[in-house]
Design a protein around this motif. Structure first.
Motif, PDB file in Angstrom:
ATOM      1  N   TRP A 109      -1.875  -9.763  -3.253  1.00 59.42           N
ATOM      2  CA  TRP A 109      -0.561  -9.165  -2.946  1.00 59.42           C
ATOM      3  C   TRP A 109      -0.152  -8.230  -4.031  1.00 59.42           C
ATOM      4  CZ3 TRP A 109       1.782 -10.706   1.000  1.00 59.42           C
ATOM      5  CH2 TRP A 109       1.542 -12.004   1.744  1.00 59.42           C
ATOM      6  N   PHE A 110       0.364  -7.157  -3.318  1.00 57.27           N
ATOM      7  CA  PHE A 110       1.145  -6.249  -4.009  1.00 57.27           C
ATOM      8  C   PHE A 110       2.474  -6.303  -3.650  1.00 57.27           C
ATOM      9  CE2 PHE A 110      -2.825  -4.119  -5.505  1.00 57.27           C
ATOM     10  CZ  PHE A 110      -3.646  -4.676  -4.810  1.00 57.27           C
ATOM     11  N   ARG A 111       3.232  -5.608  -4.700  1.00 58.86           N
ATOM     12  CA  ARG A 111       4.750  -5.454  -4.317  1.00 58.86           C
ATOM     13  C   ARG A 111       5.174  -4.189  -4.707  1.00 58.86           C
ATOM     14  NH1 ARG A 111       7.540  -9.913  -8.337  1.00 58.86           N
ATOM     15  NH2 ARG A 111       7.124  -8.761 -10.161  1.00 58.86           N
ATOM     16  N   GLN A 112       6.179  -3.607  -4.100  1.00 59.43           N
ATOM     17  CA  GLN A 112       6.987  -2.061  -4.417  1.00 59.43           C
ATOM     18  C   GLN A 112       8.342  -2.240  -4.379  1.00 59.43           C
ATOM     19  OE1 GLN A 112       5.392   1.150  -2.200  1.00 59.43           O
ATOM     20  NE2 GLN A 112       6.279   2.511  -3.722  1.00 59.43           N
ATOM     21  N   ALA A 113       8.815  -2.194  -5.730  1.00 60.48           N
ATOM     22  CA  ALA A 113      10.157  -2.439  -5.836  1.00 60.48           C
ATOM     23  C   ALA A 113      11.124  -0.829  -5.379  1.00 60.48           C
ATOM     24  CB  ALA A 113      10.736  -2.560  -7.093  1.00 60.48           C
ATOM     25  N   PRO A 114      11.853  -0.679  -4.968  1.00 55.01           N
ATOM     26  CA  PRO A 114      12.576   0.572  -4.730  1.00 55.01           C
ATOM     27  C   PRO A 114      12.757   1.566  -6.134  1.00 55.01           C
ATOM     28  CG  PRO A 114      14.172  -0.964  -3.934  1.00 55.01           C
ATOM     29  CD  PRO A 114      13.029  -1.627  -4.792  1.00 55.01           C
ATOM     30  N   GLY A 115      11.910   2.699  -5.871  1.00 48.58           N
ATOM     31  CA  GLY A 115      11.899   3.482  -6.969  1.00 48.58           C
ATOM     32  C   GLY A 115      10.573   3.373  -7.829  1.00 48.58           C
ATOM     33  N   LYS A 116       9.919   2.349  -7.506  1.00 49.74           N
ATOM     34  CA  LYS A 116       8.912   2.285  -8.382  1.00 49.74           C
ATOM     35  C   LYS A 116       7.523   2.275  -7.678  1.00 49.74           C
ATOM     36  CE  LYS A 116      11.451  -0.776 -11.740  1.00 49.74           C
ATOM     37  NZ  LYS A 116      11.370  -2.079 -12.318  1.00 49.74           N
TER      38      LYS A 116
ATOM     39  N   ASP B  27      11.465 -20.181  -8.164  1.00 47.07           N
ATOM     40  CA  ASP B  27      12.190 -19.481  -9.199  1.00 47.07           C
ATOM     41  C   ASP B  27      12.330 -18.075  -9.162  1.00 47.07           C
ATOM     42  OD1 ASP B  27      12.205 -19.563 -12.977  1.00 47.07           O
ATOM     43  OD2 ASP B  27      13.807 -19.686 -11.459  1.00 47.07           O
ATOM     44  N   LEU B  28      12.488 -17.453  -8.090  1.00 51.96           N
ATOM     45  CA  LEU B  28      12.619 -16.166  -7.685  1.00 51.96           C
ATOM     46  C   LEU B  28      13.669 -15.626  -8.650  1.00 51.96           C
ATOM     47  CD1 LEU B  28      11.991 -16.240  -3.981  1.00 51.96           C
ATOM     48  CD2 LEU B  28      10.525 -14.708  -5.697  1.00 51.96           C
ATOM     49  N   LYS B  29      13.635 -14.364  -9.202  1.00 53.27           N
ATOM     50  CA  LYS B  29      14.387 -13.412 -10.008  1.00 53.27           C
ATOM     51  C   LYS B  29      14.665 -12.194  -9.043  1.00 53.27           C
ATOM     52  CE  LYS B  29      12.075 -15.297 -13.929  1.00 53.27           C
ATOM     53  NZ  LYS B  29      13.034 -16.186 -14.318  1.00 53.27           N
ATOM     54  N   PRO B  30      15.791 -11.650  -9.498  1.00 54.87           N
ATOM     55  CA  PRO B  30      16.229 -10.212  -8.878  1.00 54.87           C
ATOM     56  C   PRO B  30      15.379  -9.237  -9.103  1.00 54.87           C
ATOM     57  CG  PRO B  30      18.069 -11.272 -10.024  1.00 54.87           C
ATOM     58  CD  PRO B  30      16.827 -12.066 -10.277  1.00 54.87           C
ATOM     59  N   GLU B  31      14.462  -9.213 -10.301  1.00 51.21           N
ATOM     60  CA  GLU B  31      13.214  -8.431 -10.402  1.00 51.21           C
ATOM     61  C   GLU B  31      12.195  -8.579  -9.381  1.00 51.21           C
ATOM     62  OE1 GLU B  31      14.822 -10.100 -12.735  1.00 51.21           O
ATOM     63  OE2 GLU B  31      13.875 -11.157 -14.186  1.00 51.21           O
ATOM     64  N   ASP B  32      12.031  -9.546  -8.859  1.00 49.86           N
ATOM     65  CA  ASP B  32      10.962  -9.821  -7.853  1.00 49.86           C
ATOM     66  C   ASP B  32      11.436  -9.140  -6.308  1.00 49.86           C
ATOM     67  OD1 ASP B  32      10.919 -13.031  -9.110  1.00 49.86           O
ATOM     68  OD2 ASP B  32       9.569 -11.620  -9.394  1.00 49.86           O
ATOM     69  N   THR B  33      12.512  -8.387  -6.348  1.00 49.05           N
ATOM     70  CA  THR B  33      13.008  -7.785  -5.059  1.00 49.05           C
ATOM     71  C   THR B  33      11.844  -6.830  -4.976  1.00 49.05           C
ATOM     72  OG1 THR B  33      15.291  -8.312  -5.346  1.00 49.05           O
ATOM     73  CG2 THR B  33      14.612  -6.609  -3.973  1.00 49.05           C
ATOM     74  N   GLY B  34      11.615  -6.484  -3.673  1.00 48.99           N
ATOM     75  CA  GLY B  34      10.539  -5.474  -3.251  1.00 48.99           C
ATOM     76  C   GLY B  34       9.983  -5.766  -1.829  1.00 48.99           C
ATOM     77  N   THR B  35       8.950  -4.759  -1.380  1.00 44.04           N
ATOM     78  CA  THR B  35       8.327  -4.962  -0.416  1.00 44.04           C
ATOM     79  C   THR B  35       6.862  -5.294  -0.621  1.00 44.04           C
ATOM     80  OG1 THR B  35       9.527  -3.164   0.917  1.00 44.04           O
ATOM     81  CG2 THR B  35       7.346  -3.970   1.791  1.00 44.04           C
TER      82      THR B  35
ATOM     83  N   GLY C  73      -8.712  -0.017   2.353  1.00 43.88           N
ATOM     84  CA  GLY C  73      -8.228   0.009   3.328  1.00 43.88           C
ATOM     85  C   GLY C  73      -6.863   0.210   3.486  1.00 43.88           C
ATOM     86  N   SER C  74      -6.371   0.356   4.743  1.00 43.51           N
ATOM     87  CA  SER C  74      -4.946   0.799   4.845  1.00 43.51           C
ATOM     88  C   SER C  74      -4.077  -0.456   4.591  1.00 43.51           C
ATOM     89  CB  SER C  74      -4.709   1.125   6.196  1.00 43.51           C
ATOM     90  OG  SER C  74      -4.943   0.147   7.107  1.00 43.51           O
ATOM     91  N   TRP C  75      -2.553   0.260   4.242  1.00 49.15           N
ATOM     92  CA  TRP C  75      -1.581  -0.709   3.949  1.00 49.15           C
ATOM     93  C   TRP C  75      -1.085  -1.148   5.309  1.00 49.15           C
ATOM     94  CZ3 TRP C  75      -1.458  -2.917  -0.880  1.00 49.15           C
ATOM     95  CH2 TRP C  75      -1.898  -2.156  -1.829  1.00 49.15           C
ATOM     96  N   GLY C  76      -0.494  -2.335   5.230  1.00 50.30           N
ATOM     97  CA  GLY C  76       0.120  -2.652   6.441  1.00 50.30           C
ATOM     98  C   GLY C  76       1.532  -2.406   6.168  1.00 50.30           C
ATOM     99  N   GLN C  77       2.623  -3.211   7.101  1.00 48.78           N
ATOM    100  CA  GLN C  77       3.900  -2.645   6.986  1.00 48.78           C
ATOM    101  C   GLN C  77       4.689  -3.699   5.791  1.00 48.78           C
ATOM    102  OE1 GLN C  77       5.690  -3.223  11.039  1.00 48.78           O
ATOM    103  NE2 GLN C  77       5.119  -1.106  11.540  1.00 48.78           N
ATOM    104  N   GLY C  78       3.969  -4.512   5.408  1.00 50.89           N
ATOM    105  CA  GLY C  78       4.597  -5.315   4.205  1.00 50.89           C
ATOM    106  C   GLY C  78       5.840  -6.583   4.872  1.00 50.89           C
TER     107      GLY C  78
END
Length: 120
Positions: free
Chosen positions: A33-40, A82-90, A108-113
């Motif tokens: 699993w990967f994640r991408q926060a806005p601007g990061k 125990d989710l935190k605001p910094e966990d926000t992202g796709t 491989g290619s990325w999905g839509q998330g």
């Protein structure tokens, strides 16, 4: 090429929980699993070996997130507590070469998330 589909995201308050799903993940390839926060940049969050017995987590989610695989359902899950605001992202799932040696090498290619928003 097999396309993974992520689901399960949503809006949750701090301290809440979500379970993400990724399918069809099969049982022959390591996955992460990967994640991408806005601007990061996109970052790895958690991985599991092909049989699910080896797992790894980025330090910021250790003790809060759990990755698991269901070979019968061909689905990989990410239980997030125990989710935190910094966990926000796709959040995205992807096959990787191996679940060791961070950063994990995705192919491989990325999905839509699936979007996860942690906010009060």
């Amino acid at each position: 090429q097999l396309q993974l589909v992520e689901s399960g995201g949503g809006l949750v308050q701090p301290g809440g929980s979500l379970r993400l799903s990724c399918a069809p993940s099969g049982s022959t390839l390591a996955i992460a699993w990967f994640r991408q926060a806005p601007g990061k940049e996109r970052e790895g969050v958690s991985c599991a070996s092909a049989n699910g017995r080896t797992t790894d987590y980025v330090d910021s989610v250790k003790g809060r997130f759990t990755i698991s695989r269901d070979s019968v359902k061909s689905t990989t899950y990410l239980e997030m507590n125990d989710l935190k605001p910094e966990d926000t992202g796709t959040y995205y799932c992807s096959f990787i070469h191996a679940c060791y040696g961070f950063p994990w090498k995705q192919f491989g290619s990325w999905g839509q998330g699936t979007q996860v928003t942690v906010s009060s």
